[in-house]
Scaffold this active site. Structure first.
Site, PDB file in Angstrom:
ATOM      1  N   MET A  93     -54.139  44.631  21.037  1.00 25.28           N
ATOM      2  CA  MET A  93     -53.099  45.348  20.815  1.00 25.28           C
ATOM      3  C   MET A  93     -53.334  46.319  19.680  1.00 25.28           C
ATOM      4  SD  MET A  93     -50.016  42.697  21.088  1.00 25.28           S
ATOM      5  CE  MET A  93     -50.701  41.482  20.259  1.00 25.28           C
ATOM      6  N   GLY A 181     -50.655  45.592  14.874  1.00 24.35           N
ATOM      7  CA  GLY A 181     -51.793  45.467  15.593  1.00 24.35           C
ATOM      8  C   GLY A 181     -52.611  44.320  15.566  1.00 24.35           C
ATOM      9  N   SER A 182     -52.941  43.564  16.421  1.00 24.34           N
ATOM     10  CA  SER A 182     -53.502  42.472  16.606  1.00 24.34           C
ATOM     11  C   SER A 182     -53.918  41.851  18.039  1.00 24.34           C
ATOM     12  CB  SER A 182     -52.151  41.465  16.611  1.00 24.34           C
ATOM     13  OG  SER A 182     -50.917  41.891  17.267  1.00 24.34           O
ATOM     14  N   ARG A 183     -53.973  40.583  18.551  1.00 26.45           N
ATOM     15  CA  ARG A 183     -54.481  40.246  19.687  1.00 26.45           C
ATOM     16  C   ARG A 183     -53.709  39.078  20.144  1.00 26.45           C
ATOM     17  NH1 ARG A 183     -60.829  39.707  20.032  1.00 26.45           N
ATOM     18  NH2 ARG A 183     -61.198  37.870  21.363  1.00 26.45           N
TER      19      ARG A 183
END
Length: 214
Positions: A93, A181-183
């Protein structure tokens, strides 16, 4: 469609309130340029915390994406949270994606584990094992095990998870949020049939990542 939350995620309300008050204060003091900058920041925060309702596929064996973003991994690996070999599908993301996280498939939460760690770019493979993360292991009604891992990124500094062990969850249910912001990594049985490829853009709850073999 199970959606008990407003279109702007509740996690963003304090940020929106602070930025709006700052913009209004700057405007009242005649600091036009700074107030414009603050209002631009308000729009950015507003779009980051949007959380629209989504269509949820009805097929029982479908594993849906837990997040909006782009597929960065489809590979066989070891699932360290359920101690098994698994098919891993990872969704990255960026700051412009919706960051609300959804349950990939219905079942019972068997474990929820938080791991402190680093904050390297979540687009990198090493983020899965080195970054701060929160893992939930789900046992489905058919006996399959699916693991979903929220992974913090370069800017992300807060992982929020709202489920606990023994909770019954539904596919597409909102269960967490990651800021800025990440995953999310999803670990599936090795005989699962992937329906996405690296580079594909996916939508939380709506995109089918894979199908479990009955």
């Amino acid at each position: 469609m199970n959606y008990p939350h407003p279109i702007i995620a509740r996690e963003g309300w304090p940020f929106l309130a602070v930025v709006a008050l700052l913009a209004l204060a700057l405007q009242s003091f005649g600091l036009t340029f700074l107030s414009v900058v603050a209002w631009i920041l308000f729009v950015f925060v507003l779009q980051f915390f949007r959380d629209p309702p989504r269509y949820i596929p009805a097929q029982k064996n479908a594993v849906v994406s837990p997040a909006d973003g782009r597929i960065v991994a489809v590979e066989r690996v070891e699932d360290p949270y359920a101690q098994r070999e698994a098919l891993k599908i990872s969704v990255f993301m960026n700051v412009f994606n919706v960051h609300s996280n959804r349950i990939p498939i219905g079942g019972e939460i068997k474990s929820v584990d938080y791991f402190p760690g680093l904050f390297v770019n979540a687009d990198l493979d090493k983020a899965s094992t080195q970054n701060e993360r929160n893992a939930i292991v789900i046992h489905t009604d058919t006996g399959a095990t699916v693991t979903a891992v929220q992974v913090a990124g370069l800017i992300a500094r807060r992982i929020l998870c709202y489920v606990k062990p023994s909770d019954s969850v539904e596919k597409g249910q909102r269960y967490g949020f990651i800021r800025f912001g990440s995953r999310v990594d999803v670990y599936l049985p090795t005989d699962s049939v992937p329906k996405v490829a690296i580079g594909d853009k996916v939508s939380a709850s709506s995109t089918v990542l894979a199908e479990l073999v009955s």
